[in-house]
Design a protein around this motif. Structure first.
Motif, PDB file in Angstrom:
ATOM      1  N   VAL A 106       1.338  -0.970   0.062  1.00 14.55           N
ATOM      2  CA  VAL A 106      -0.254  -0.423  -0.251  1.00 14.55           C
ATOM      3  C   VAL A 106       0.968   1.349  -0.182  1.00 14.55           C
ATOM      4  CG1 VAL A 106       0.080   0.037   2.170  1.00 14.55           C
ATOM      5  CG2 VAL A 106      -1.608   1.467   0.565  1.00 14.55           C
ATOM      6  N   LEU A 107       0.221   2.232  -0.816  1.00 12.73           N
ATOM      7  CA  LEU A 107       1.138   3.305  -0.568  1.00 12.73           C
ATOM      8  C   LEU A 107       1.001   4.459   0.735  1.00 12.73           C
ATOM      9  CD1 LEU A 107       2.926   5.467  -2.671  1.00 12.73           C
ATOM     10  CD2 LEU A 107       0.156   6.199  -2.440  1.00 12.73           C
ATOM     11  N   ASP A 108       2.410   4.333   1.307  1.00 16.50           N
ATOM     12  CA  ASP A 108       2.096   5.206   2.697  1.00 16.50           C
ATOM     13  C   ASP A 108       2.666   6.733   2.365  1.00 16.50           C
ATOM     14  OD1 ASP A 108       1.769   5.893   5.404  1.00 16.50           O
ATOM     15  OD2 ASP A 108       3.228   4.482   6.181  1.00 16.50           O
ATOM     16  N   GLN A 109       1.843   7.618   2.732  1.00 19.72           N
ATOM     17  CA  GLN A 109       1.799   9.292   2.676  1.00 19.72           C
ATOM     18  C   GLN A 109       2.217   9.637   3.843  1.00 19.72           C
ATOM     19  OE1 GLN A 109      -0.675  10.972  -0.112  1.00 19.72           O
ATOM     20  NE2 GLN A 109       1.064  10.592  -2.394  1.00 19.72           N
ATOM     21  N   ALA A 110       2.582   8.881   4.844  1.00 19.07           N
ATOM     22  CA  ALA A 110       2.797   8.854   6.328  1.00 19.07           C
ATOM     23  C   ALA A 110       2.381  10.460   6.092  1.00 19.07           C
ATOM     24  CB  ALA A 110       4.264   8.683   6.250  1.00 19.07           C
ATOM     25  N   TYR A 111       1.918  11.081   6.311  1.00 23.04           N
ATOM     26  CA  TYR A 111       0.902  12.187   7.670  1.00 23.04           C
ATOM     27  C   TYR A 111       0.039  11.640   8.773  1.00 23.04           C
ATOM     28  CZ  TYR A 111       0.824  14.089   2.691  1.00 23.04           C
ATOM     29  OH  TYR A 111       1.307  14.499   1.835  1.00 23.04           O
ATOM     30  N   TYR A 112       0.872  11.842   9.815  1.00 24.39           N
ATOM     31  CA  TYR A 112       0.667  11.641  11.171  1.00 24.39           C
ATOM     32  C   TYR A 112      -0.582  12.874  11.121  1.00 24.39           C
ATOM     33  CZ  TYR A 112       4.730   8.550  10.401  1.00 24.39           C
ATOM     34  OH  TYR A 112       5.036   7.235   9.889  1.00 24.39           O
ATOM     35  N   PRO A 113      -1.370  12.117  12.434  1.00 24.56           N
ATOM     36  CA  PRO A 113      -2.235  13.874  13.517  1.00 24.56           C
ATOM     37  C   PRO A 113      -1.294  14.170  13.830  1.00 24.56           C
ATOM     38  CG  PRO A 113      -3.412  11.027  13.471  1.00 24.56           C
ATOM     39  CD  PRO A 113      -1.617  10.694  12.890  1.00 24.56           C
ATOM     40  N   LEU A 135      -3.838  -6.686   7.582  1.00 29.01           N
ATOM     41  CA  LEU A 135      -4.477  -7.141   6.688  1.00 29.01           C
ATOM     42  C   LEU A 135      -3.652  -7.410   6.102  1.00 29.01           C
ATOM     43  CD1 LEU A 135      -5.105  -3.143   6.497  1.00 29.01           C
ATOM     44  CD2 LEU A 135      -7.000  -4.918   6.648  1.00 29.01           C
ATOM     45  N   GLY A 136      -2.992  -8.157   5.956  1.00 32.49           N
ATOM     46  CA  GLY A 136      -2.236  -9.870   4.746  1.00 32.49           C
ATOM     47  C   GLY A 136      -1.556  -8.694   4.159  1.00 32.49           C
ATOM     48  N   LEU A 137      -0.704  -7.310   4.174  1.00 32.74           N
ATOM     49  CA  LEU A 137       0.326  -6.859   3.880  1.00 32.74           C
ATOM     50  C   LEU A 137       1.535  -7.195   4.304  1.00 32.74           C
ATOM     51  CD1 LEU A 137      -1.458  -2.957   4.059  1.00 32.74           C
ATOM     52  CD2 LEU A 137      -2.181  -4.531   1.663  1.00 32.74           C
ATOM     53  N   ASN A 138       2.968  -7.122   3.184  1.00 32.48           N
ATOM     54  CA  ASN A 138       4.106  -7.358   2.567  1.00 32.48           C
ATOM     55  C   ASN A 138       4.517  -6.510   2.837  1.00 32.48           C
ATOM     56  OD1 ASN A 138       3.986  -7.320   0.339  1.00 32.48           O
ATOM     57  ND2 ASN A 138       4.172  -9.840   0.659  1.00 32.48           N
ATOM     58  N   CYS A 139       4.341  -5.105   2.005  1.00 34.96           N
ATOM     59  CA  CYS A 139       5.039  -3.999   1.784  1.00 34.96           C
ATOM     60  C   CYS A 139       3.943  -2.870   1.511  1.00 34.96           C
ATOM     61  CB  CYS A 139       5.232  -4.141   0.026  1.00 34.96           C
ATOM     62  SG  CYS A 139       6.480  -2.876  -0.961  1.00 34.96           S
ATOM     63  N   LEU A 140       5.293  -1.754   2.275  1.00 33.98           N
ATOM     64  CA  LEU A 140       5.443  -0.036   2.426  1.00 33.98           C
ATOM     65  C   LEU A 140       5.919   0.488   1.475  1.00 33.98           C
ATOM     66  CD1 LEU A 140       4.471   0.277   5.890  1.00 33.98           C
ATOM     67  CD2 LEU A 140       2.215  -0.528   4.559  1.00 33.98           C
ATOM     68  N   ARG A 141       5.216   0.945   0.526  1.00 34.79           N
ATOM     69  CA  ARG A 141       5.418   2.751  -0.014  1.00 34.79           C
ATOM     70  C   ARG A 141       5.662   4.012   0.065  1.00 34.79           C
ATOM     71  NH1 ARG A 141       3.455   4.258  -5.884  1.00 34.79           N
ATOM     72  NH2 ARG A 141       5.136   5.431  -6.465  1.00 34.79           N
ATOM     73  N   ILE A 142       6.591   4.063  -0.162  1.00 38.13           N
ATOM     74  CA  ILE A 142       7.220   5.218   0.730  1.00 38.13           C
ATOM     75  C   ILE A 142       7.534   6.511  -0.239  1.00 38.13           C
ATOM     76  CG2 ILE A 142       7.810   7.044   2.054  1.00 38.13           C
ATOM     77  CD1 ILE A 142       9.550   4.777   4.101  1.00 38.13           C
ATOM     78  N   HIS A 143       6.333   7.482  -0.585  1.00 36.93           N
ATOM     79  CA  HIS A 143       7.207   8.742  -2.690  1.00 36.93           C
ATOM     80  C   HIS A 143       7.237   9.701  -1.657  1.00 36.93           C
ATOM     81  CE1 HIS A 143       3.960  10.100  -4.356  1.00 36.93           C
ATOM     82  NE2 HIS A 143       3.612   9.490  -3.001  1.00 36.93           N
ATOM     83  N   GLY A 159       8.684  -7.279  10.599  1.00 39.74           N
ATOM     84  CA  GLY A 159       8.638  -7.758   9.097  1.00 39.74           C
ATOM     85  C   GLY A 159       7.901  -7.415   7.635  1.00 39.74           C
ATOM     86  N   LEU A 160       8.095  -6.240   7.302  1.00 40.33           N
ATOM     87  CA  LEU A 160       7.355  -5.438   6.244  1.00 40.33           C
ATOM     88  C   LEU A 160       8.675  -5.088   5.315  1.00 40.33           C
ATOM     89  CD1 LEU A 160       4.399  -3.449   8.489  1.00 40.33           C
ATOM     90  CD2 LEU A 160       4.206  -4.896   7.022  1.00 40.33           C
ATOM     91  N   LEU A 161       8.572  -5.105   4.264  1.00 44.25           N
ATOM     92  CA  LEU A 161       9.789  -4.957   3.138  1.00 44.25           C
ATOM     93  C   LEU A 161       8.756  -3.120   3.208  1.00 44.25           C
ATOM     94  CD1 LEU A 161       8.995  -7.529   0.537  1.00 44.25           C
ATOM     95  CD2 LEU A 161      11.294  -6.746   1.778  1.00 44.25           C
ATOM     96  N   VAL A 162      10.116  -2.321   2.398  1.00 44.13           N
ATOM     97  CA  VAL A 162       9.618  -1.021   2.180  1.00 44.13           C
ATOM     98  C   VAL A 162      10.135  -0.646   1.392  1.00 44.13           C
ATOM     99  CG1 VAL A 162       9.941   1.289   3.216  1.00 44.13           C
ATOM    100  CG2 VAL A 162       9.825  -0.388   4.629  1.00 44.13           C
ATOM    101  N   TRP A 163       9.153  -0.123   0.286  1.00 42.04           N
ATOM    102  CA  TRP A 163       9.911   0.570  -0.710  1.00 42.04           C
ATOM    103  C   TRP A 163       9.876   1.850  -1.131  1.00 42.04           C
ATOM    104  CZ3 TRP A 163       8.235  -2.419  -6.124  1.00 42.04           C
ATOM    105  CH2 TRP A 163       8.458  -1.657  -7.005  1.00 42.04           C
ATOM    106  N   THR A 164      10.804   2.516  -0.661  1.00 36.70           N
ATOM    107  CA  THR A 164      11.232   3.753  -0.990  1.00 36.70           C
ATOM    108  C   THR A 164      11.566   4.255  -2.284  1.00 36.70           C
ATOM    109  OG1 THR A 164      11.806   3.123   1.700  1.00 36.70           O
ATOM    110  CG2 THR A 164      12.798   5.997   0.280  1.00 36.70           C
TER     111      THR A 164
END
Length: 196
Positions: A106-113, A135-143, A159-164
């Protein structure tokens, strides 16, 4: 040879009677390698046996503990975690540790409250990672931005892959090109040891 190349950054030359040594601790807490680092803080720790590989299903982490000793007394100590894994693309597929991997990301744009770009706490990041895995995810994408170092530490541990990716831009200019390359080099220099 299964080894870890160690590069300890020193802010001054080693004083007389001082030495730097690194110990590698495996995921079970057992010491599996030791090495005396040179005066520049570099060395290669050769492991006893094959390492456990890191993956989202089995996030095996090693800890490298580097100790500065002066006249036989430990003066300072720092530790960092790392992991062993391979990632490759072939025949239109991604392989992790030699096995095909289907990215569920999933795309994680990392906006925090309230804090916008700064994670409010380590616990918040851990909660987010646990929910992503549930949720069954194995990857988070940061861009959009360079993520906080704690983000990678949590991804390594849980244990999560990070697509940076490097942050994006509106217009490509010579200055943008130079900044993008400088940013990318900085990202790699800071985060290269994270298996996530």
């Amino acid at each position: 040879e299964q080894a870890i190349d160690i590069a300890a950054t020193l802010n001054a030359s080693l004083p007389d009677g001082a030495s730097l040594a690194a110990t590698v601790i495996d995921p079970a807490g057992k010491s599996v390698a030791t090495v005396t680092l040179d005066a520049d803080g570099a060395g290669r720790a050769v492991l006893e046996g094959a390492p456990q590989l890191w993956s989202p299903d089995s996030p095996a982490l090693y800890t490298v503990v580097t100790t500065l000793t002066v006249d036989g007394t430990a003066q300072d100590r720092v530790s960092e975690s790392c992991g062993f894994r391979t990632v490759e693309a072939r025949d239109g597929r991604i392989y992790l540790n030699g096995a095909p991997l289907y990215l569920r990301g999933v795309l994680d744009q990392a906006y925090y409250p309230e804090t916008i770009y700064t994670p409010p706490s380590l616990e918040y990041l851990e909660d987010q990672a646990r929910k992503a895995k549930a949720l069954g995810l194995n990857c988070l994408r940061i861009h959009i931005k360079i993520e906080d170092p704690r983000y990678y530490e949590v991804a390594d541990r849980l244990g999560l892959l990070v697509w940076t990716e490097i942050p994006n831009w509106v217009f490509l200019t010579d200055a943008t090109d130079a900044r993008a390359k400088e940013t990318f080099r900085g990202m790699v220099a800071r985060d290269w040891n994270h298996p996530s």
